[in-house]
Design a protein around this motif. Sequence first.
Motif, PDB file in Angstrom:
ATOM      1  N   ALA A 117     -65.226 -24.750 -71.559  1.00  0.00           N
ATOM      2  CA  ALA A 117     -65.945 -26.000 -71.795  1.00  0.00           C
ATOM      3  C   ALA A 117     -66.703 -26.348 -70.518  1.00  0.00           C
ATOM      4  O   ALA A 117     -66.129 -26.292 -69.430  1.00  0.00           O
ATOM      5  N   VAL A 118     -67.992 -26.684 -70.657  1.00  0.00           N
ATOM      6  CA  VAL A 118     -68.827 -26.961 -69.485  1.00  0.00           C
ATOM      7  C   VAL A 118     -69.588 -28.265 -69.684  1.00  0.00           C
ATOM      8  O   VAL A 118     -70.328 -28.409 -70.673  1.00  0.00           O
ATOM      9  N   GLY A 119     -69.399 -29.207 -68.751  1.00  0.00           N
ATOM     10  CA  GLY A 119     -70.206 -30.428 -68.744  1.00  0.00           C
ATOM     11  C   GLY A 119     -70.050 -31.311 -69.970  1.00  0.00           C
ATOM     12  O   GLY A 119     -70.986 -32.011 -70.347  1.00  0.00           O
ATOM     13  N   VAL A 120     -68.876 -31.292 -70.606  1.00  0.00           N
ATOM     14  CA  VAL A 120     -68.694 -32.108 -71.806  1.00  0.00           C
ATOM     15  C   VAL A 120     -67.627 -33.177 -71.578  1.00  0.00           C
ATOM     16  O   VAL A 120     -66.833 -33.091 -70.637  1.00  0.00           O
TER      17      VAL A 120
ATOM     18  N   VAL B 237     -64.934 -26.707 -66.935  1.00  0.00           N
ATOM     19  CA  VAL B 237     -65.836 -26.935 -65.803  1.00  0.00           C
ATOM     20  C   VAL B 237     -66.535 -28.281 -65.987  1.00  0.00           C
ATOM     21  O   VAL B 237     -67.129 -28.528 -67.042  1.00  0.00           O
ATOM     22  N   ASP B 238     -66.479 -29.132 -64.959  1.00  0.00           N
ATOM     23  CA  ASP B 238     -67.221 -30.401 -64.948  1.00  0.00           C
ATOM     24  C   ASP B 238     -67.067 -31.180 -66.259  1.00  0.00           C
ATOM     25  O   ASP B 238     -68.054 -31.662 -66.831  1.00  0.00           O
TER      26      ASP B 238
ATOM     27  N   LEU C 240     -64.036 -34.727 -76.069  1.00  0.00           N
ATOM     28  CA  LEU C 240     -64.087 -33.721 -77.134  1.00  0.00           C
ATOM     29  C   LEU C 240     -62.694 -33.199 -77.435  1.00  0.00           C
ATOM     30  O   LEU C 240     -61.836 -33.114 -76.553  1.00  0.00           O
TER      31      LEU C 240
ATOM     32  N   VAL D  39     -68.239 -23.990 -75.202  1.00  0.00           N
ATOM     33  CA  VAL D  39     -68.736 -25.297 -75.645  1.00  0.00           C
ATOM     34  C   VAL D  39     -69.356 -25.944 -74.416  1.00  0.00           C
ATOM     35  O   VAL D  39     -68.662 -26.178 -73.419  1.00  0.00           O
ATOM     36  N   VAL D  40     -70.667 -26.196 -74.458  1.00  0.00           N
ATOM     37  CA  VAL D  40     -71.362 -26.713 -73.271  1.00  0.00           C
ATOM     38  C   VAL D  40     -72.336 -27.818 -73.680  1.00  0.00           C
ATOM     39  O   VAL D  40     -72.933 -27.767 -74.761  1.00  0.00           O
ATOM     40  N   HIS D  41     -72.463 -28.813 -72.812  1.00  0.00           N
ATOM     41  CA  HIS D  41     -73.435 -29.875 -73.050  1.00  0.00           C
ATOM     42  C   HIS D  41     -74.843 -29.269 -72.987  1.00  0.00           C
ATOM     43  O   HIS D  41     -75.115 -28.423 -72.143  1.00  0.00           O
TER      44      HIS D  41
ATOM     45  N   LYS E  91     -76.457 -28.956 -69.690  1.00  0.00           N
ATOM     46  CA  LYS E  91     -75.707 -28.301 -68.611  1.00  0.00           C
ATOM     47  C   LYS E  91     -75.619 -26.790 -68.803  1.00  0.00           C
ATOM     48  O   LYS E  91     -74.736 -26.143 -68.237  1.00  0.00           O
TER      49      LYS E  91
END
Lengths: 472, 472
Positions: B316-319, B300-301, B322, A333-335, A338
């Motif tokens: 999970a990245v940059g979120v 991450v971040d 959630l 799950v990533v923005h 990003k």
Amino acid sequence: MLVPVIMSGGAGTRLWPVSREGYPKPFMKLADGQSLLMKTYQRAASVMSTDYLVTVTNRDYFFESKDNLSQVNSKVQSTFLLEPFGRNTAPAIALAALDILEKQGPEAILLVMSADHLIKDGQRFEDAVAAAATLASQGYLVTFGITPTAPETGFGYIECGDVLGVGYSVARFVEKPAFEKAQQLLASGNHLWNAGIFCFQAGTFLSELEKTAPEIVTIAQACRAQLGDGAVTSMQDYSADIFAKFPDISIDYALLERSDKVAVIPCDFGWSDIGSWQAVSELTVADETLNRTVGQSVIVDSRNVYVQSHDRLVAAVGVQDLVIVDTPDALLVVHADKTQDVRKVVAQLKALGHDAFKLHRTVARPWGTYTILEESSRFKIKRIEVKPGASLSLQMHHHRSEHWIVVSGTAQVTNGDKTLLLGANESTYIPAGNRHRLENPGVLQLIMIEVQSGEYLGEDDIVRFQDNYGRC
Amino acid sequence: MLVPVIMSGGAGTRLWPVSREGYPKPFMKLADGQSLLMKTYQRAASVMSTDYLVTVTNRDYFFESKDNLSQVNSKVQSTFLLEPFGRNTAPAIALAALDILEKQGPEAILLVMSADHLIKDGQRFEDAVAAAATLASQGYLVTFGITPTAPETGFGYIECGDVLGVGYSVARFVEKPAFEKAQQLLASGNHLWNAGIFCFQAGTFLSELEKTAPEIVTIAQACRAQLGDGAVTSMQDYSADIFAKFPDISIDYALLERSDKVAVIPCDFGWSDIGSWQAVSELTVADETLNRTVGQSVIVDSRNVYVQSHDRLVAAVGVQDLVIVDTPDALLVVHADKTQDVRKVVAQLKALGHDAFKLHRTVARPWGTYTILEESSRFKIKRIEVKPGASLSLQMHHHRSEHWIVVSGTAQVTNGDKTLLLGANESTYIPAGNRHRLENPGVLQLIMIEVQSGEYLGEDDIVRFQDNYGRC
């Protein structure tokens, strides 16, 4: 004579969890079921009706790459140059140029392209290749420059110099810029993205490389010499000892930035390097709330969400600007802004020694695939699929016994002294210590369920007696 | 005499995908491995050292509920009142009160509580129950009012009236308020949250209900009469015909808002109705960036992210903000402020006829569980776990044959005319049409892999000849 050279080296860590070390980006299938490598082979085969090409890839990807090619076009032949590990593009192209020089002569033209890029407009691509080939035959080292559409910071840029027939000479290469610099380059009107596609004569390339990086030519010749005359065939597996002497250097640094024979062809053929999940998501058409989905999903009160799921149901509620990528054993799950940072996940997994940076739940083998359905300390369940005509090695395990149940197709089984044919819904039992072999003698895919029992179930508990793929 | 009455009816659609119709919220296990129902049974058993209680639940949840109780405390006995479908709290409590009146007399005190709430401070809860029991024995219908800590819009409120011993009379019930109204109620200082916990004498309750909703008492008596004298035992399975006559009405509407004998005890024992994933996430301790994880994950971040995973790796990245909840066959990604809207997903799935609103990949049965590991049109693979001493029915399938492989424990297998004992790593084959039965004669869990083959693999291809759980 134009010979496509497919560079299939990228790990694609930004496309985890679909791209993994053991099954990297070129093998990643898009929604149409075709991998990026298959699409690249298809493109290469349609350029000037080529029936011969060269693939440079890691030795671990040989069988899968060959399989990709045969699925696309069974008439096209490829020579596979197999690297023991990656050393960037300069060594790879040098090895390809040597091989083509020897087999086709110094005037043969190489069209070097990445295995994991996407090009939408095939006709414009062919036109650009024709233009590039013309310049190449005049002795130029030709690069392909993509007309930029945004201030991209992820690509290098090429500044156009004087007009040169259908293209330009190259005034300067610009490294990946910061955002402000990228804006200036875009505004200048005479900068193009460096797409990493090249076209040149084998002889010109090698004589220019002799001037700028002679050690690469020398090591490439040594790599080739070690194979012996008989081995310089359709599969060249280079020795790690000699290969390790190559510097890790790109063709841009080693040659193009230092040569005065470099030209650029401006192009606009819908190129993408599929460098992130953001880029992948753009391949799917969005609905009116900018959501895009591949696979089963339920999207509620959400906006600009990309969902890609293999076989599970994904529900998104009240979220926006997200990319959700689901695989059988790992989820991302990533923005949406990003997606470049996904490589940080892979770096962490590698540091933790977690298998998920490397292997999928389904693992490709020369003979087909196996998928781990479940495992515990005392048993492991696999679905094994064997291609028609393929055969696993004659093998033995010390610590585990195996129950085999055929659910589709026909299996020829060697079990100790016996050989038997099993059809769907038939089974056999292989005690620990028994020599055994599984073959698919039929014309349909063989699907089998294997239940392993034992005190130790590691893949390394295997003794191979005979193998069709040289793994003994 | 105080008898806890456990109301186990809630579907918990806001806690999908863990809570599903076939395995709803009371069975949801928290990080400590205990289900909400188990925790409720434990709490009930510790109140005044109770050794008898009443459970009101759907008939489909009988075996699983009984199993939950036996895992918590094997000495406590429960009478199970089984509803064919839900009709809200008034009918359920009326049935429980009738049963307790008959068995324990009119002065027996009911302590009615939900199966899917959480209470942190057991001692304070016991103190509150003691206070409530005192008022109940004086003829009051006692409610438990939680001292509010925030302007919650998801709960009803109770306005305190005159002081009444250890509590207050109830001036007014206030329905779930809008946010501004909730702020006023919080500021007033004399409003409490209605926790849905009640305490009263069986006799008082029924005579008051006779005044405000006499038809409920009449139908409850008819439900009971239809069972026959012999059947009024520890398991009362009500007929759908008569049960359907109940109005769908809560005890608040049917009685409490209309009676002048209602009292409230102010409480502060760490109550939560675990009404959403937001509430579940708060049970896990956050790290310094407010992330909370249960299961394997790489974060991450990111900030204020809750990840709950069953057996897959979640990255999970940059979120931020959630909630990510992963189960073997379905995944939820929801904004932390929108967790109430998860029920919309369940509504959509139900409308689509998708199984995932109802069933998990692991399905509970009276004898244990089965888990579908893989299915296709021609084969299905299950892991079957059978409890010690338990037995599946003697059965037969017309369209499928089954391979059974024991991987742990011991199986007693009836296969046609034969009976055999299988240990780990032993197997048998059940052809279509053969009568067969699987039993676990041992003291350890039996784990078996079943590979089904056939043209039709639906669960409804089953003929039962004999069953220990009344399913013939």
